[in-house]
Design a protein around this motif. Structure first.
Motif, PDB file in Angstrom:
ATOM      1  N   THR A 117       0.819  -1.220   0.000  1.00  0.00           N
ATOM      2  CA  THR A 117       0.000   0.000   0.000  1.00  0.00           C
ATOM      3  C   THR A 117       0.849   1.265   0.000  1.00  0.00           C
ATOM      4  N   THR A 118       2.133   1.126   0.282  1.00  0.00           N
ATOM      5  CA  THR A 118       3.079   2.244   0.256  1.00  0.00           C
ATOM      6  C   THR A 118       4.287   1.799  -0.554  1.00  0.00           C
ATOM      7  N   PRO A 119       4.869   2.683  -1.372  1.00  0.00           N
ATOM      8  CA  PRO A 119       6.063   2.284  -2.122  1.00  0.00           C
ATOM      9  C   PRO A 119       7.201   1.878  -1.176  1.00  0.00           C
ATOM     10  N   GLY A 120       7.935   0.858  -1.581  1.00  0.00           N
ATOM     11  CA  GLY A 120       9.034   0.360  -0.765  1.00  0.00           C
ATOM     12  C   GLY A 120      10.227   1.292  -0.768  1.00  0.00           C
ATOM     13  N   ARG A 121      10.862   1.411   0.371  1.00  0.00           N
ATOM     14  CA  ARG A 121      12.079   2.204   0.504  1.00  0.00           C
ATOM     15  C   ARG A 121      12.772   1.763   1.793  1.00  0.00           C
ATOM     16  N   ALA A 122      14.010   2.151   1.958  1.00  0.00           N
ATOM     17  CA  ALA A 122      14.742   1.814   3.173  1.00  0.00           C
ATOM     18  C   ALA A 122      14.320   2.769   4.284  1.00  0.00           C
ATOM     19  N   ILE A 123      13.892   2.202   5.420  1.00  0.00           N
ATOM     20  CA  ILE A 123      13.464   3.026   6.546  1.00  0.00           C
ATOM     21  C   ILE A 123      14.092   2.493   7.832  1.00  0.00           C
ATOM     22  N   TYR A 124      14.120   3.360   8.824  1.00  0.00           N
ATOM     23  CA  TYR A 124      14.473   2.929  10.172  1.00  0.00           C
ATOM     24  C   TYR A 124      13.709   3.804  11.142  1.00  0.00           C
ATOM     25  N   GLY A 125      13.516   3.264  12.339  1.00  0.00           N
ATOM     26  CA  GLY A 125      12.764   4.009  13.336  1.00  0.00           C
ATOM     27  C   GLY A 125      12.660   3.210  14.613  1.00  0.00           C
ATOM     28  N   GLU A 126      11.586   3.448  15.332  1.00  0.00           N
ATOM     29  CA  GLU A 126      11.390   2.828  16.633  1.00  0.00           C
ATOM     30  C   GLU A 126      10.077   2.067  16.635  1.00  0.00           C
ATOM     31  N   ALA A 127      10.068   0.941  17.361  1.00  0.00           N
ATOM     32  CA  ALA A 127       8.857   0.140  17.483  1.00  0.00           C
ATOM     33  C   ALA A 127       8.811  -0.485  18.859  1.00  0.00           C
ATOM     34  N   LYS A 128       7.617  -0.672  19.377  1.00  0.00           N
ATOM     35  CA  LYS A 128       7.445  -1.387  20.637  1.00  0.00           C
ATOM     36  C   LYS A 128       7.780  -2.851  20.392  1.00  0.00           C
TER      37      LYS A 128
END
Length: 154
Positions: A117-128
């Motif tokens: 549903t969203t174009p793929g790209r390299a991401i990073y972040g925070e998750a529980k």
């Protein structure tokens, strides 16, 4: 507490604190002392210079007679000191330069890209933790980063 300089079979050297000499021996016999760099369990005490403080009277007499020798400059805490720290710094720079930081929205963004549903790209972040486990269970290709992100999201 006692501080030992240790080395593994691969000749990696590192320091570690133990409650006593007996505590070191017990932990080593139980296989709980491993190399901090490569994880090797064949660890031995390495040669190290003892840290002996002079008696108080000797220390005060010496300080009044001659100036103390200059101590070597301490390593900068803001720069990496080991090969592992250099590699982590390089990895962090590569991740930050080639990925988008999505903050607390990481789990939602990763899931949306996986579902298309969203174009793929390299991401990073925070998750529980529970959100990260759910991503892994659902087959979303994610991995924890071996460093703290250290960004504020407010």
């Amino acid at each position: 507490m006692i501080n030992y300089t240790l080395k593994c079979a691969n000749d990696h050297r590192f320091d570690s604190w133990f409650q006593s000499a007996d505590a070191f021996d017990k932990l080593k016999a139980a296989g709980m002392v491993t190399c901090a760099i490569c994880g090797d369990s064949h660890v031995e005490k390495a040669m190290m210079s003892p840290r002996v403080r002079p008696a108080r009277t000797a220390a005060t007499a010496k300080s009044s007679q001659e100036p103390a020798p200059a101590e070597p400059a301490a390593a900068s805490l803001s720069q990496p000191a080991t090969e592992a720290e250099v590699a982590l710094k390089k990895l962090r720079k590569q991740v930050e330069d080639n990925s988008d930081y999505v903050g607390k929205d990481f789990a939602a963004e990763a899931r949306a890209m996986h579902e298309g549903t969203t174009p793929g790209r390299a991401i990073y972040g925070e998750a529980k933790l529970e959100d990260a486990k759910a991503l892994v269970e659902d087959g979303v290709p994610v991995a924890p980063l071996p460093f703290n992100i250290g960004r504020k999201t407010n």
